[in-house]
Design a protein around this motif. Structure first.
Motif, PDB file in Angstrom:
ATOM      1  N   TYR A   1      26.647  85.789   1.979  1.00 27.28           N
ATOM      2  CA  TYR A   1      25.773  84.919   2.772  1.00 27.28           C
ATOM      3  C   TYR A   1      26.579  83.832   3.470  1.00 27.28           C
ATOM      4  N   VAL A   2      27.420  83.151   2.687  1.00 31.64           N
ATOM      5  CA  VAL A   2      28.167  82.036   3.273  1.00 31.64           C
ATOM      6  C   VAL A   2      29.068  82.533   4.392  1.00 31.64           C
ATOM      7  N   TRP A   3      29.791  83.615   4.129  1.00 31.16           N
ATOM      8  CA  TRP A   3      30.758  84.037   5.150  1.00 31.16           C
ATOM      9  C   TRP A   3      30.086  84.639   6.360  1.00 31.16           C
ATOM     10  N   SER A   4      28.972  85.329   6.162  1.00 32.00           N
ATOM     11  CA  SER A   4      28.308  85.842   7.368  1.00 32.00           C
ATOM     12  C   SER A   4      27.746  84.686   8.188  1.00 32.00           C
ATOM     13  N   ALA A   5      27.253  83.643   7.517  1.00 32.09           N
ATOM     14  CA  ALA A   5      26.775  82.485   8.269  1.00 32.09           C
ATOM     15  C   ALA A   5      27.917  81.861   9.072  1.00 32.09           C
ATOM     16  N   TYR A   6      29.073  81.743   8.434  1.00 29.08           N
ATOM     17  CA  TYR A   6      30.202  81.153   9.156  1.00 29.08           C
ATOM     18  C   TYR A   6      30.718  82.068  10.252  1.00 29.08           C
TER      19      TYR A   6
ATOM     20  N   MET B   1      36.003  74.248   0.695  1.00 28.42           N
ATOM     21  CA  MET B   1      36.954  74.416  -0.393  1.00 28.42           C
ATOM     22  C   MET B   1      36.875  73.307  -1.439  1.00 28.42           C
ATOM     23  N   PHE B   2      36.595  72.084  -1.008  1.00 27.64           N
ATOM     24  CA  PHE B   2      36.768  70.978  -1.941  1.00 27.64           C
ATOM     25  C   PHE B   2      35.465  70.360  -2.422  1.00 27.64           C
TER      26      PHE B   2
ATOM     27  N   ASN C   1      26.809  78.106  -4.489  1.00 29.42           N
ATOM     28  CA  ASN C   1      27.684  77.931  -3.329  1.00 29.42           C
ATOM     29  C   ASN C   1      26.979  78.175  -2.006  1.00 29.42           C
TER      30      ASN C   1
ATOM     31  N   MET D   1      42.710  74.967  -6.550  1.00 32.58           N
ATOM     32  CA  MET D   1      42.283  74.947  -5.145  1.00 32.58           C
ATOM     33  C   MET D   1      40.888  74.354  -5.037  1.00 32.58           C
ATOM     34  N   GLY D   2      40.826  73.036  -4.953  1.00 31.79           N
ATOM     35  CA  GLY D   2      39.568  72.337  -4.753  1.00 31.79           C
ATOM     36  C   GLY D   2      38.539  72.677  -5.808  1.00 31.79           C
ATOM     37  N   ALA D   3      37.385  73.092  -5.332  1.00 27.31           N
ATOM     38  CA  ALA D   3      36.283  73.364  -6.245  1.00 27.31           C
ATOM     39  C   ALA D   3      36.389  74.755  -6.875  1.00 27.31           C
ATOM     40  N   PHE D   4      37.371  75.531  -6.427  1.00 28.34           N
ATOM     41  CA  PHE D   4      37.441  76.921  -6.907  1.00 28.34           C
ATOM     42  C   PHE D   4      38.683  77.143  -7.758  1.00 28.34           C
TER      43      PHE D   4
ATOM     44  N   ILE E   1      19.962  83.324   6.891  1.00 29.96           N
ATOM     45  CA  ILE E   1      20.943  83.777   5.890  1.00 29.96           C
ATOM     46  C   ILE E   1      20.867  82.896   4.646  1.00 29.96           C
TER      47      ILE E   1
ATOM     48  N   PHE F   1      37.147  81.693  -4.313  1.00 25.55           N
ATOM     49  CA  PHE F   1      36.774  81.044  -3.056  1.00 25.55           C
ATOM     50  C   PHE F   1      36.077  82.041  -2.133  1.00 25.55           C
TER      51      PHE F   1
ATOM     52  N   MET G   1      32.546  82.907  -3.530  1.00 27.86           N
ATOM     53  CA  MET G   1      31.541  81.827  -3.423  1.00 27.86           C
ATOM     54  C   MET G   1      30.437  81.991  -4.463  1.00 27.86           C
ATOM     55  N   GLY G   2      30.802  82.099  -5.732  1.00 24.69           N
ATOM     56  CA  GLY G   2      29.800  82.444  -6.723  1.00 24.69           C
ATOM     57  C   GLY G   2      29.332  83.849  -6.422  1.00 24.69           C
TER      58      GLY G   2
ATOM     59  N   HIS H   1      27.485  84.230  -3.719  1.00 26.28           N
ATOM     60  CA  HIS H   1      26.918  84.046  -2.387  1.00 26.28           C
ATOM     61  C   HIS H   1      27.900  84.248  -1.255  1.00 26.28           C
TER      62      HIS H   1
END
Lengths: 225, 253, 58, 211
Positions: free
Chosen positions: C19-24, B46-47, B56, C1-4, B117, C10, C13-14, C16
């Protein structure tokens, strides 16, 4: 009595057994032949493309054929109890293991190496690459036999050791195949290949030194159960 | 001095002592890991600012690199523990080594999947036969081999020793594999962290990144401890104190 | 909210987000595996123990 | 008399069961130790521990404990004939025997080997592949080396696992006599068998009595 005549009689016994099991030992060679023949049929009959792939195809075929025969390395000795006697012998067991692996190479790796020129012509590999191909195959199959003997020893006591052996040994074969094909491909492309060959030779030497020790340790586990 | 060391070593080699001592450890390690990872991920997701080139998608780094680190560190630990077990015939080392395998394998798998990924938006491909990906795949196969060997052996004691031998062969081979696959190395960026150079990352990315690594280390230790404690109970189930302990568990249910 | 700028940014994620959420998600699955398997192992130990106790009482 | 073997505090546990616990014994030269006990009482396991190839028994074993050659791994001074007789089926009795001797550092003249094979009743089968022999004949191939005329200190102990099974009456009697002769000449024998042995030098150790 001295060490060498004893080792010679052990060697003679292994060669005799290999000769009497020759149909078992012919299978990996036939397998090698079939794999290599299937490649042009399955991928492309185009000779120039095949020539690019040839070192890799020959190497993968040799590796699989070697793997196929490894399961037999200690199995019959384990089953009839000879392995126990080997571990109790007055000769160091590492020397006996080395002797067995050497014979294994003589009856699989060496024939594979000798068959390779014929098959490489069928795959359109330039003739100038042949000597290096044979040299890398000879060195490489020896180190495959040495590394593989550790896996064969670890799985010898298991009912279905064959498949497990493949899983255990495959990752360890990676460097051998990379340096082996790397050398031949580099030479075909006109690049320096000596470094690949040197690495392959170093790996063979290293496994020559280490693998008998580990193989004996693994055999003690299998027999000790 | 030496005698004190030997005494300490013997104490550590007793499964019962280890079981008793490790109880608070696994608890506190687990909680510390949870907090640190949570903080690192909130910060990182987030930050932390957006990365200039990758956008991102770089945020995957906060789990990708720690899991890759851990998968290798755990493999090294397995080999060292295996050697200790073989040389000093120390049961406990084998127990820990065995329970490191699933944790390490899960880390290798996580590193591979997150790497794939991450590779898609960055390189435009899920998989590339590059040095690090390939050696990580080989590492995962080695983990599978270790686990399969353990399960194939009839007596767990033989499985312990056989797996230790295999782990040792693997550890000799890992650098060679790594070195060999680097000959056809292509896409992967060079190591993100180097001890000899100043880190190139901005502190607001670097701090959560380091926290994530520490958190993954602590979490893996907690998991291995938890698993080892259960392994001890299973393997020592004939001894009096384990029976008491299991009775206590059964009543508490 | 932070960077977003917003919560939806948020999540996105741009470009992405997927990709980011499936990785997480995979990360969460691995953590869940490591937390849950020891519990199952513990349950199995206890039930094995109970069965052994019952067998010995007979 | 000099001790050939000393075993101290042997413990064996298999599949949650104690086969034997805190077992200690000595074997002197010229002595026959006869291990008895029901099936599954750990006789084979114990023999395998004595020769150093079993990893399931705790405790100490030392061979020749009173002499400077004291060792845990007896190697060439001991002959161990296991239940699996270590007869390679693809080889003839003659070849099997030569290999077994070579492993123990012995190169006997061929005529001596022929004589030993004849003594165990394998005359005419010397060159036949062993898979054509019956089970009893295969055991005889393994046992033939006990009939070699070697100097007594060349092989100082025999460890025999069920040597008398699968043999006919005549062969059983011959082997019993040979064992007693060997002990009389100063050798030690540790064996398992369901047959009895009649000799003043036989000591019996019963396993599985406690449980």
């Amino acid at each position: 009595m001295t060490f060498l005549p004893l080792l010679r009689s052990v060697f003679r016994r292994e060669m005799q057994l290999a000769y009497r099991r020759r149909s078992d030992l012919a299978n990996p060679l036939l397998f090698f032949l079939i794999v290599v023949v299937l490649f042009p049929l399955g991928v492309t009959p185009d000779m120039t493309k095949l020539a690019d792939m040839a070192p890799g195809v020959l190497w993968v075929g040799a590796l699989l054929a070697n793997l196929l025969s490894l399961d037999l390395l200690f199995r019959s000795d384990y089953e009839d109890g000879s392995l126990e006697q080997m571990l109790l012998a007055s000769l160091p067991p590492t020397s006996l293991v080395l002797c067995k692996v050497w014979v294994h190479w003589l009856v699989t790796g060496l024939p594979l190496t000798i068959m390779a020129p014929l098959l490489s012509i069928m795959l359109g590999l330039p003739g100038s690459a042949l000597p290096l191909l044979m040299l890398t195959l000879a060195l490489g199959t020896l180190s495959l036999s040495l590394i593989g003997s550790i896996g064969a020893a670890l799985t010898v006591g298991l009912q279905k050791g064959g498949l497990l052996l493949t899983l255990l040994i495959m990752p360890l074969f990676v460097p051998v195949i990379i340096f082996g094909t790397g050398a031949v491909q580099a030479q075909v492309a006109g690049l320096p290949w000596q470094a690949h060959l040197a690495m392959l030779a170093a790996m063979t030497t290293g496994s020559l030194a280490l693998s008998p020790l580990l193989t004996v340790a693994a055999l003690r586990i299998a027999v000790g159960d | 001095m030496w005698q004190a060391f030997v005494r300490w070593f013997h104490k550590w080699s007793s499964p019962k002592w280890f079981y008793t001592m490790s109880q608070p450890w696994s608890f506190w390690l687990g909680w510390a890991a949870t907090l640190i990872i949570a903080a690192a991920l909130v910060w990182g997701l987030m930050f932390a600012p957006v990365e200039r080139l990758q956008g991102n998608s770089y945020r995957i780094i906060f789990i990708h690199v720690p899991s890759a680190f851990l998968s290798q560190a755990i493999y090294a630990a397995i080999a060292v523990l295996g050697l200790v077990g073989l040389v000093w015939k120390m049961k406990l080392a084998f127990f820990v080594a065995k329970q490191c395998i699933p944790v390490g394998a899960s880390m290798a798998l996580l590193a591979l999947v997150t790497g794939a990924i991450w590779g898609k938006p960055t390189w435009g491909t899920w998989w590339e036969w590059d040095a690090r990906l390939t050696s990580m795949l080989v590492l995962l196969l080695l983990y599978f081999g270790l686990w399969a060997l353990h399960n194939a052996m009839e007596r767990p004691e033989s499985g312990d020793r056989a797996a230790a031998i295999l782990a040792l062969v693997g550890v000799v081979n890992l650098p060679i594999i790594k070195f060999s696959v680097e000959w056809w190395n292509t896409l992967h960026q060079p190591a993100t962290l180097k001890f000899t150079e100043a880190p190139p990352m901005h502190p607001s990315m670097l701090i959560p990144f380091l926290m994530a690594i520490v958190g993954f280390y602590l979490a893996s230790m907690a998991w291995v401890l938890m698993r080892t404690r259960l392994e001890i109970l299973q393997r020592e189930r004939k001894s009096r104190w384990v029976e008491d302990e299991l009775n206590r568990f059964a009543e508490g249910q | 909210m932070g960077a977003f700028d917003s919560f939806s940014a948020f999540l996105a994620m741009g470009d992405h987000g997927l990709y980011v959420w499936s990785a997480y998600a995979v990360g969460a699955a691995v953590i869940a595996f490591n937390v849950i398997t020891p519990r199952l192992h513990r349950q199995r130990l206890i039930s094995d123990h109970k069965r052994r106790m019952r067998r010995e009482q007979r | 008399m000099a001790r050939v073997l000393s075993a101290l505090g042997l413990d064996c546990e298999r599949d949650d069961r104690h086969l034997f616990r805190d077992l200690s014994f000595d074997v002197a030269s010229g002595e026959i130790l006869h291990l008895t006990g029901p099936n599954g009482s750990g006789k084979t396991t114990l023999l395998r521990r004595l020769v150093g190839i079993s990893s399931v028994v705790d405790g100490d074993v030392s061979w020749f404990p009173d002499s400077p050659e004291r060792t845990a791994e007896p190697c060439e001074k001991i002959w161990y004939i296991a239940h699996r007789p270590a007869v390679t089926l693809l080889q003839s009795p003659l070849e099997n025997m030569a290999y077994a001797l070579a492993l123990h550092g012995i190169q006997a003249p061929e005529s001596v080997v022929w004589d030993a094979l004849e003594t165990v009743g394998l005359r005419g089968f010397e060159d036949v592949p062993s898979h054509q022999l019956s089970a009893g004949q295969q055991r005889r191939v393994a046992l033939a080396r006990l009939y070699l005329p070697l100097e007594p200190d060349r092989v100082r102990a025999w460890v025999l696992d069920e040597p008398l099974t699968a043999l006919d009456i005549e062969a059983v009697d011959r082997l019993k006599a040979r064992i007693i002769d060997y002990a009389r000449a100063g050798g030690s024998v540790i064996m398992t068998s369901h047959h009895g042995l009649d000799s003043e030098t036989v000591r019996t150790l019963e396993l599985g009595a406690a449980s």
